[in-house]
Design an enzyme around this catalytic site. Sequence first.
Site, mmCIF file in Angstrom:
data_model
loop_
_atom_site.group_PDB
_atom_site.id
_atom_site.type_symbol
_atom_site.label_atom_id
_atom_site.label_comp_id
_atom_site.label_asym_id
_atom_site.label_seq_id
_atom_site.Cartn_x
_atom_site.Cartn_y
_atom_site.Cartn_z
ATOM 1 N N CYS A 119 0.832 -1.206 0.000
ATOM 2 C CA CYS A 119 0.000 0.000 0.000
ATOM 3 C C CYS A 119 0.866 1.255 0.000
ATOM 4 O O CYS A 119 1.779 1.375 0.810
ATOM 5 C CB CYS A 119 -0.923 -0.012 1.217
ATOM 6 N N LYS A 158 1.649 -9.703 0.571
ATOM 7 C CA LYS A 158 1.250 -9.032 -0.673
ATOM 8 C C LYS A 158 2.180 -7.845 -0.864
ATOM 9 O O LYS A 158 2.294 -6.980 0.006
ATOM 10 C CB LYS A 158 -0.201 -8.556 -0.613
ATOM 11 N N ASN A 230 -1.363 -9.755 -9.439
ATOM 12 C CA ASN A 230 -2.410 -8.756 -9.215
ATOM 13 C C ASN A 230 -2.078 -7.526 -10.043
ATOM 14 O O ASN A 230 -0.925 -7.210 -10.253
ATOM 15 C CB ASN A 230 -2.457 -8.440 -7.705
ATOM 16 N N GLY A 232 -4.480 -4.751 -12.877
ATOM 17 C CA GLY A 232 -4.982 -4.521 -14.225
ATOM 18 C C GLY A 232 -5.681 -5.698 -14.883
ATOM 19 O O GLY A 232 -5.820 -5.717 -16.109
#
Length: 348
Positions: A119, A158, A230, A232
């Site tokens: 993030c 992630k 991950n 698009g």
Amino acid sequence: MSAASHHSTPQSAAAAFDTTRKAGGADGPWRLSVAPMMDWTDRHCRYFHRLLTPHARLYTEMVTSAALVHGSRLHLLEHSQQEHPVALQLGGSDPAELARAARFGEQAGYDEINLNVGCPSDRVQSGRFGACLMREPALVAQCMQAMAAAVAVPVTVKCRIGVDDQDAYADLQHFTETMLEAGVRVLTVHARKAWLKGLSPKENRDIPPLDYERVYRLKREFPELVIAINGGITTVDQVREHLAHVDGVMLGRAAYHNPYLLAEIEQALWGTPLPTRAEVLEHMRGYVEAERARDVHLRHITRHLLGLFLGQPGGRRFRRVLSEGAHLANADWSLLEEALSQTRPRAA
């Protein structure tokens, strides 16, 4: 809210990793997932998404370890049994605090604990977690080891393919090697860099170019890792193409704005019969009525349903009825029936 009663040991965590090591491939548990998305993937959204895809792994919004350790755990961890398999995503960089938060997540019944290393928001940077941790793989490794020792469920990461001027594949390679040495067996990689200086969080979702080949290469070089991709991904065909190279695909905004896509992917990957959009909505009725009985405002649920009839006849009218009516204090299931009626062919 579901709850788990067992406590784990490092040995049981090792057993969990042995399971995840075998979890890649055609029917691995990470084959399809819906990304953790702030302000979007709350418990109402996840319940709705589960109706569309029985198999996909669902993720919570990011919850900071500090909020779990010091805040209202019952509220932050609430979810329904129907959401499983569901993972709790944590944000943080203090190994001891993350271990405590992971334990709370496992006790609440979550199937996986995921650490956010992707993030790019300012709030995340100031707290020393999220994408800025790509620069500190040794610290991330300490965090993952502490979490793994605290729980029996898989702990996963992630991340991005890089951050700011950290642009060489070798940096991602080093990060991945460090994760592997720390016992991590599942890595979801957003195939864009994060620019922490100069781009807003919204711009970070679009402007840095996608580099899928870099993630494919990672899978080739670390075949023992379960690697999901991950970024698009918007069509069934794209999902199939990615699965020829990696173990799993994680959808983000496409799954939120066009949720029926999840049902189409579910059918393509598992042969699950495709429900109609009206059937999906009808299956929300018991949930909506139960939540209204708890005084949950209808708009908190219907905001996640607005895209169900995207591109379909009456889709705009469906959206408008929900948008205009759900904020009313007495709004209930009848509003959804009214919205659904807008999608049916009109008599001549």
